[in-house]
Design a protein around this motif. Sequence first.
Motif, PDB file in Angstrom:
ATOM      1  N   TYR A 135       0.674  -1.201   0.136  1.00 29.49           N
ATOM      2  CA  TYR A 135      -0.002  -0.144   0.051  1.00 29.49           C
ATOM      3  C   TYR A 135       0.773   1.272   0.091  1.00 29.49           C
ATOM      4  CZ  TYR A 135      -4.028  -2.650   1.267  1.00 29.49           C
ATOM      5  OH  TYR A 135      -5.223  -3.500   1.085  1.00 29.49           O
TER       6      TYR A 135
ATOM      7  N   SER B 296     -12.463  -2.349   1.127  1.00 27.39           N
ATOM      8  CA  SER B 296     -12.088  -1.936   0.008  1.00 27.39           C
ATOM      9  C   SER B 296     -12.515  -0.274   0.035  1.00 27.39           C
ATOM     10  CB  SER B 296     -13.052  -2.499  -1.102  1.00 27.39           C
ATOM     11  OG  SER B 296     -14.396  -2.142  -0.961  1.00 27.39           O
ATOM     12  N   SER B 297     -13.270   0.333   0.804  1.00 29.68           N
ATOM     13  CA  SER B 297     -13.293   1.786   1.113  1.00 29.68           C
ATOM     14  C   SER B 297     -11.944   2.279   1.310  1.00 29.68           C
ATOM     15  CB  SER B 297     -14.448   1.930   2.027  1.00 29.68           C
ATOM     16  OG  SER B 297     -14.124   1.415   3.225  1.00 29.68           O
TER      17      SER B 297
ATOM     18  N   THR C  97      -8.940   2.078   0.018  1.00 32.10           N
ATOM     19  CA  THR C  97      -8.399   2.987  -1.246  1.00 32.10           C
ATOM     20  C   THR C  97      -9.461   3.276  -2.208  1.00 32.10           C
ATOM     21  OG1 THR C  97      -8.128   0.779  -2.157  1.00 32.10           O
ATOM     22  CG2 THR C  97      -6.163   1.664  -0.748  1.00 32.10           C
ATOM     23  N   ASN C  98     -10.591   2.767  -2.154  1.00 35.97           N
ATOM     24  CA  ASN C  98     -11.758   2.955  -3.291  1.00 35.97           C
ATOM     25  C   ASN C  98     -11.159   2.686  -4.738  1.00 35.97           C
ATOM     26  OD1 ASN C  98     -14.117   3.608  -1.979  1.00 35.97           O
ATOM     27  ND2 ASN C  98     -13.348   5.635  -1.213  1.00 35.97           N
ATOM     28  N   GLY C  99     -10.190   1.750  -4.706  1.00 34.87           N
ATOM     29  CA  GLY C  99      -9.768   1.482  -6.258  1.00 34.87           C
ATOM     30  C   GLY C  99      -8.770   2.417  -6.677  1.00 34.87           C
ATOM     31  N   LYS C 100      -8.162   3.140  -5.936  1.00 36.07           N
ATOM     32  CA  LYS C 100      -7.128   4.384  -6.246  1.00 36.07           C
ATOM     33  C   LYS C 100      -5.677   3.545  -6.334  1.00 36.07           C
ATOM     34  CE  LYS C 100      -6.443   8.992  -5.634  1.00 36.07           C
ATOM     35  NZ  LYS C 100      -7.909   9.670  -5.895  1.00 36.07           N
ATOM     36  N   THR C 101      -5.073   3.865  -7.330  1.00 32.06           N
ATOM     37  CA  THR C 101      -3.631   3.317  -7.258  1.00 32.06           C
ATOM     38  C   THR C 101      -2.667   4.390  -7.656  1.00 32.06           C
ATOM     39  OG1 THR C 101      -3.898   2.668  -9.518  1.00 32.06           O
ATOM     40  CG2 THR C 101      -4.256   1.081  -7.860  1.00 32.06           C
TER      41      THR C 101
ATOM     42  N   LYS D  19      -1.876   0.074  -4.581  1.00 31.49           N
ATOM     43  CA  LYS D  19      -2.957   0.559  -4.118  1.00 31.49           C
ATOM     44  C   LYS D  19      -2.827   1.827  -2.813  1.00 31.49           C
ATOM     45  CE  LYS D  19      -4.431  -4.063  -3.354  1.00 31.49           C
ATOM     46  NZ  LYS D  19      -4.420  -5.029  -2.283  1.00 31.49           N
TER      47      LYS D  19
ATOM     48  N   VAL E 299      -4.002   5.450  -0.708  1.00 28.72           N
ATOM     49  CA  VAL E 299      -4.763   6.348  -0.175  1.00 28.72           C
ATOM     50  C   VAL E 299      -4.268   7.791  -0.369  1.00 28.72           C
ATOM     51  CG1 VAL E 299      -5.947   7.171   2.269  1.00 28.72           C
ATOM     52  CG2 VAL E 299      -5.543   4.699   1.659  1.00 28.72           C
TER      53      VAL E 299
END
Length: 358
Positions: free
Chosen positions: A134, A298-299, A301-305, A314, A316
Amino acid sequence: MRFAKLVPTLVLVGFVVMACGGSGNGGTTSAKKIALLLPESKTARYESKDRPFFTAKLKSLGFDTNNLIYSNANQDAPTQQTQAEAALTNGASVLVLDPVDGAAAAAIVAKAKAKNVPVISYDRLILGTADLNYYLSFDNAAVGALQGTALLTALNGKANAKVVMINGDPADNNAKLFKQGAHSILDGKVTIAKEYDTPSWSPDKAQTEMQGAITAVGKNIDGVLAANDGTAGGAIAAMKSAGISPLPPITGQDAELAAIQRILAGEQYMTVYKALKAEAEAAATLAYDLATGAAVPSSMTNGKTTNNGAADIKSVLLTPVAVTKANIKDTVVADGFWTKTDICTSTFAAACTAAGIS
Ligand code: BGC
């Protein structure tokens, strides 16, 4: 009769089961250790904000903070490598690593991976490894853009304004992003008269760089883009000792107490507030989940990379906020980052009242 006879046996069996369960569970839970590895101590945030916020959050999650392994590398990459290896030997189940050198830290991730220990890249991105789990930070290009935008506002359309840029440590990926963000705003609008990258983010080196800029450009410098409050402090010291008065607008970052007070005193134009509590608490929660094997929601990172040159990691990414005299009260004070008592010592009492803080 038979029941009475059974009781001692059941009690005995129960005792044996409890004793085994107790020592078994005790063995596994106490083995869960979390390592927090921070990069330096010349910048105030790490010891005064990141470390205490991280520790308090782990405690509130029920983690025994005797099992928190903590090290600060004093901005030396080999020291950090040694500290990380010691944490792994010591049984760390997860590493929260703020790298001194983003590229060199890939070697730490490899060592952790070999032991199946997940790594969270804290604040600064670890580069060139697909094994990183992460990345948790702020939108760092936005930090530089906020600095550049604020400086343009302060320059108020002045023609041919001469700006000196004091950037951060090139081994820190954030420094690269701050610099890019600032250039994206300033380029074509001002003249960058001199520009420096500051090894180790050292305020002393920033002071020397600013002295060099004054010698080369002269005293009529219209603005200084300093990447953080530490380097801003160094640049201000150089300008003061060169007798530059009034000081030109100068930027910063971190909302350090000294910088907030300089802003009130009119010595620094702005800083960038990053909610370090939110950052440290997110890291602690994530580390706790990874250490205990809990599912990371999953909230998170909300799909952010973010691409680190080897993979999409992944991420934040929190939002930074520009702070000038006009909004100290509504940002750092409202958020409890600094209290009125912290800021408004007798020297700053009048400036606090003028800024609506008293
Ligand atoms: C951090 C800044 C800090 C600087 C120097 C950067 O990576 O994002 O908050 O001022 O390092 O330690």
